[in-house]
Design a protein around this motif. Structure first.
Motif, PDB file in Angstrom:
ATOM      1  N   SER A  89       0.828  -1.214   0.000  1.00  0.00           N
ATOM      2  CA  SER A  89       0.000   0.000   0.000  1.00  0.00           C
ATOM      3  C   SER A  89       0.862   1.264   0.000  1.00  0.00           C
ATOM      4  O   SER A  89       0.430   2.314  -0.490  1.00  0.00           O
ATOM      5  CB  SER A  89      -0.946  -0.003   1.205  1.00  0.00           C
ATOM      6  N   LYS A  90       2.076   1.161   0.533  1.00  0.00           N
ATOM      7  CA  LYS A  90       2.988   2.307   0.537  1.00  0.00           C
ATOM      8  C   LYS A  90       3.604   2.536  -0.838  1.00  0.00           C
ATOM      9  O   LYS A  90       3.867   3.678  -1.226  1.00  0.00           O
ATOM     10  CB  LYS A  90       4.103   2.088   1.566  1.00  0.00           C
ATOM     11  N   ASN A  91       3.835   1.447  -1.564  1.00  0.00           N
ATOM     12  CA  ASN A  91       4.453   1.527  -2.892  1.00  0.00           C
ATOM     13  C   ASN A  91       3.750   0.523  -3.806  1.00  0.00           C
ATOM     14  O   ASN A  91       4.252  -0.569  -4.058  1.00  0.00           O
ATOM     15  CB  ASN A  91       5.952   1.217  -2.789  1.00  0.00           C
ATOM     16  N   GLY A 114     -10.016  13.149  -7.038  1.00  0.00           N
ATOM     17  CA  GLY A 114      -9.086  14.101  -6.443  1.00  0.00           C
ATOM     18  C   GLY A 114      -8.762  13.905  -4.985  1.00  0.00           C
ATOM     19  O   GLY A 114      -8.456  14.873  -4.281  1.00  0.00           O
ATOM     20  N   GLU A 115      -8.796  12.657  -4.502  1.00  0.00           N
ATOM     21  CA  GLU A 115      -8.465  12.403  -3.098  1.00  0.00           C
ATOM     22  C   GLU A 115      -7.328  11.394  -2.987  1.00  0.00           C
ATOM     23  O   GLU A 115      -7.024  10.662  -3.922  1.00  0.00           O
ATOM     24  CB  GLU A 115      -9.683  11.882  -2.332  1.00  0.00           C
ATOM     25  N   ASP A 116      -6.704  11.381  -1.840  1.00  0.00           N
ATOM     26  CA  ASP A 116      -5.625  10.443  -1.529  1.00  0.00           C
ATOM     27  C   ASP A 116      -5.937   9.795  -0.181  1.00  0.00           C
ATOM     28  O   ASP A 116      -6.250  10.493   0.785  1.00  0.00           O
ATOM     29  CB  ASP A 116      -4.282  11.184  -1.464  1.00  0.00           C
ATOM     30  N   PHE A 117      -5.849   8.469  -0.133  1.00  0.00           N
ATOM     31  CA  PHE A 117      -6.239   7.739   1.078  1.00  0.00           C
ATOM     32  C   PHE A 117      -5.064   6.951   1.675  1.00  0.00           C
ATOM     33  O   PHE A 117      -5.284   6.042   2.471  1.00  0.00           O
ATOM     34  CB  PHE A 117      -7.395   6.788   0.772  1.00  0.00           C
ATOM     35  N   HIS A 118      -3.842   7.320   1.336  1.00  0.00           N
ATOM     36  CA  HIS A 118      -2.697   6.568   1.846  1.00  0.00           C
ATOM     37  C   HIS A 118      -2.577   6.685   3.372  1.00  0.00           C
ATOM     38  O   HIS A 118      -2.271   5.694   4.048  1.00  0.00           O
ATOM     39  CB  HIS A 118      -1.403   7.046   1.172  1.00  0.00           C
ATOM     40  N   THR A 119      -2.807   7.881   3.904  1.00  0.00           N
ATOM     41  CA  THR A 119      -2.685   8.073   5.356  1.00  0.00           C
ATOM     42  C   THR A 119      -3.736   7.265   6.109  1.00  0.00           C
ATOM     43  O   THR A 119      -3.432   6.591   7.108  1.00  0.00           O
ATOM     44  CB  THR A 119      -2.822   9.555   5.713  1.00  0.00           C
ATOM     45  N   GLU A 120      -4.974   7.321   5.628  1.00  0.00           N
ATOM     46  CA  GLU A 120      -6.058   6.569   6.279  1.00  0.00           C
ATOM     47  C   GLU A 120      -5.825   5.067   6.162  1.00  0.00           C
ATOM     48  O   GLU A 120      -6.089   4.314   7.117  1.00  0.00           O
ATOM     49  CB  GLU A 120      -7.398   6.953   5.649  1.00  0.00           C
ATOM     50  N   THR A 121      -5.310   4.639   5.018  1.00  0.00           N
ATOM     51  CA  THR A 121      -5.012   3.216   4.826  1.00  0.00           C
ATOM     52  C   THR A 121      -3.952   2.755   5.812  1.00  0.00           C
ATOM     53  O   THR A 121      -4.066   1.678   6.415  1.00  0.00           O
ATOM     54  CB  THR A 121      -4.545   2.960   3.384  1.00  0.00           C
ATOM     55  N   LYS A 122      -2.926   3.566   5.998  1.00  0.00           N
ATOM     56  CA  LYS A 122      -1.872   3.220   6.953  1.00  0.00           C
ATOM     57  C   LYS A 122      -2.438   3.104   8.364  1.00  0.00           C
ATOM     58  O   LYS A 122      -2.102   2.160   9.098  1.00  0.00           O
ATOM     59  CB  LYS A 122      -0.757   4.268   6.924  1.00  0.00           C
ATOM     60  N   ASP A 123      -3.288   4.059   8.767  1.00  0.00           N
ATOM     61  CA  ASP A 123      -3.871   4.008  10.106  1.00  0.00           C
ATOM     62  C   ASP A 123      -4.671   2.727  10.319  1.00  0.00           C
ATOM     63  O   ASP A 123      -4.515   2.039  11.340  1.00  0.00           O
ATOM     64  CB  ASP A 123      -4.794   5.218  10.324  1.00  0.00           C
ATOM     65  N   ILE A 124      -5.535   2.401   9.360  1.00  0.00           N
ATOM     66  CA  ILE A 124      -6.395   1.223   9.503  1.00  0.00           C
ATOM     67  C   ILE A 124      -5.569  -0.058   9.524  1.00  0.00           C
ATOM     68  O   ILE A 124      -5.771  -0.939  10.370  1.00  0.00           O
ATOM     69  CB  ILE A 124      -7.441   1.184   8.374  1.00  0.00           C
ATOM     70  N   LEU A 125      -4.609  -0.162   8.609  1.00  0.00           N
ATOM     71  CA  LEU A 125      -3.807  -1.391   8.543  1.00  0.00           C
ATOM     72  C   LEU A 125      -2.879  -1.534   9.748  1.00  0.00           C
ATOM     73  O   LEU A 125      -2.629  -2.657  10.202  1.00  0.00           O
ATOM     74  CB  LEU A 125      -3.013  -1.430   7.240  1.00  0.00           C
ATOM     75  N   ASP A 126      -2.370  -0.424  10.257  1.00  0.00           N
ATOM     76  CA  ASP A 126      -1.541  -0.506  11.470  1.00  0.00           C
ATOM     77  C   ASP A 126      -2.363  -1.019  12.649  1.00  0.00           C
ATOM     78  O   ASP A 126      -1.863  -1.790  13.483  1.00  0.00           O
ATOM     79  CB  ASP A 126      -0.953   0.863  11.812  1.00  0.00           C
ATOM     80  N   SER A 127      -3.630  -0.616  12.724  1.00  0.00           N
ATOM     81  CA  SER A 127      -4.500  -1.105  13.789  1.00  0.00           C
ATOM     82  C   SER A 127      -4.781  -2.597  13.607  1.00  0.00           C
ATOM     83  O   SER A 127      -4.790  -3.359  14.579  1.00  0.00           O
ATOM     84  CB  SER A 127      -5.806  -0.328  13.815  1.00  0.00           C
ATOM     85  N   LEU A 128      -5.011  -3.021  12.353  1.00  0.00           N
ATOM     86  CA  LEU A 128      -5.231  -4.447  12.094  1.00  0.00           C
ATOM     87  C   LEU A 128      -3.982  -5.262  12.442  1.00  0.00           C
ATOM     88  O   LEU A 128      -4.092  -6.411  12.891  1.00  0.00           O
ATOM     89  CB  LEU A 128      -5.610  -4.666  10.633  1.00  0.00           C
TER      90      LEU A 128
END
Length: 280
Positions: A89-91, A114-128
């Motif tokens: 997801s990072k690369n 026009g949106e980017d969801f990399h930060t939200e994806t990182k938060d959710i996956l780090d919690s998982l």
């Protein structure tokens, strides 16, 4: 004929939704209908497509972590599998399976509006990842650590992503924190037995001491000490929903947003809390 990346992603999404309906239809049927209706009610097909796909992605990864779907061949553990998906997801280049294609598809859809969801994806996956590493361990964590990871998942990650889909300011997630926390209480109550069976203890060390909960009590949801904690959790949940109602006007949310927050999140949580309190 070789399928295109978008087709592979959509096939993966269909598999996830089919599995949810087949194994837990009573729990998820209404929620999946809301997902489907969003693109029509909001007149935003790209955003609706993203919301369906992103939810399917996170639902699948959560199910892998919880052991609700089989771990793919070649991975020694759920945490190793999730670690690979976090790195991808990072690369996101050179996808190797349907999940990678779904991640790519989600990011491509986000670019279209026009949106980017990399930060939200990182938060959710780090919690998982926190769940993946504690699965089967039965570890009792301090409240601060539990709250931190649940905040990443249910509030900073999920709510920020939802607000972006709704064309709203993602920093308004702070106003919706009581609602996100109430939903976490709802999940703790609904999934208590399943979580304990999987080795997840969502009762903090401080609450175990406060309610006199011993390790041997955890596998007995009918234990008086556990029932006391569940009642307290439900009462806290109702108080959080009241706080949500009080401060929500500060966000100046649209009518559509308010409807979604109420129908999809607030009403189901309130029912769970009231039902538990009426039974005890």
């Amino acid at each position: 004929m070789t399928l295109k990346p978008g087709q592979l992603a959509k096939e993966m999404r269909s598999k996830v939704f089919h599995h949810m309906l087949e194994t837990r239809g009573r729990k998820y049927r209404a929620f999946l209908r809301y997902l489907c209706l969003f693109k029509y009610i909001a007149f935003a097909p790209s955003r609706g497509e993203f919301l369906e796909s992103y939810y399917a992605l996170m639902r699948y990864l959560d199910d892998v972590v919880d052991g609700d779907v089989a771990l793919a061949d070649g991975y020694p553990s759920e945490s190793e599998y999730l670690s690979e998906k976090i790195e991808f997801s990072k690369n996101p280049v050179n996808p190797k399976d349907e999940v990678d294609f779904l991640i790519l598809y989600c990011f491509e859809l986000a670019e279209r509006f026009g949106e980017d969801f990399h930060t939200e994806t990182k938060d959710i996956l780090d919690s998982l990842m926190f769940d993946a590493r504690r699965r089967g361990m039965g570890i009792i964590f301090p409240n601060e650590e539990l709250v931190y990871h649940f905040h990443l998942l249910d509030i900073r990650g999920t709510i920020r992503a939802t607000l972006k889909v709704f064309k709203d300011d993602p920093d308004k997630y702070k106003i919706l924190e009581p609602l996100g926390t109430a939903c976490r209480h709802q999940y703790d109550i609904e999934d208590f037995d399943a979580d304990i069976a999987a080795g997840y203890v969502n009762i903090s060390k401080e609450d175990c001491e406060r309610f006199g909960i011993k390790p041997e009590d955890l596998s007995k949801s009918a234990s008086p000490n556990i029932r006391s904690w569940l009642r307290h959790h439900a009462e806290e949940g109702l108080a959080l929903l009241s706080e949500h109602r009080r401060i929500m006007p500060q966000g100046k949310f649209s009518l559509f947003e308010r409807m979604v927050f109420s129908v999809v999140y607030e009403i189901p949580a309130r029912k769970v809390f009231q039902k538990l309190l009426s039974e005890t």
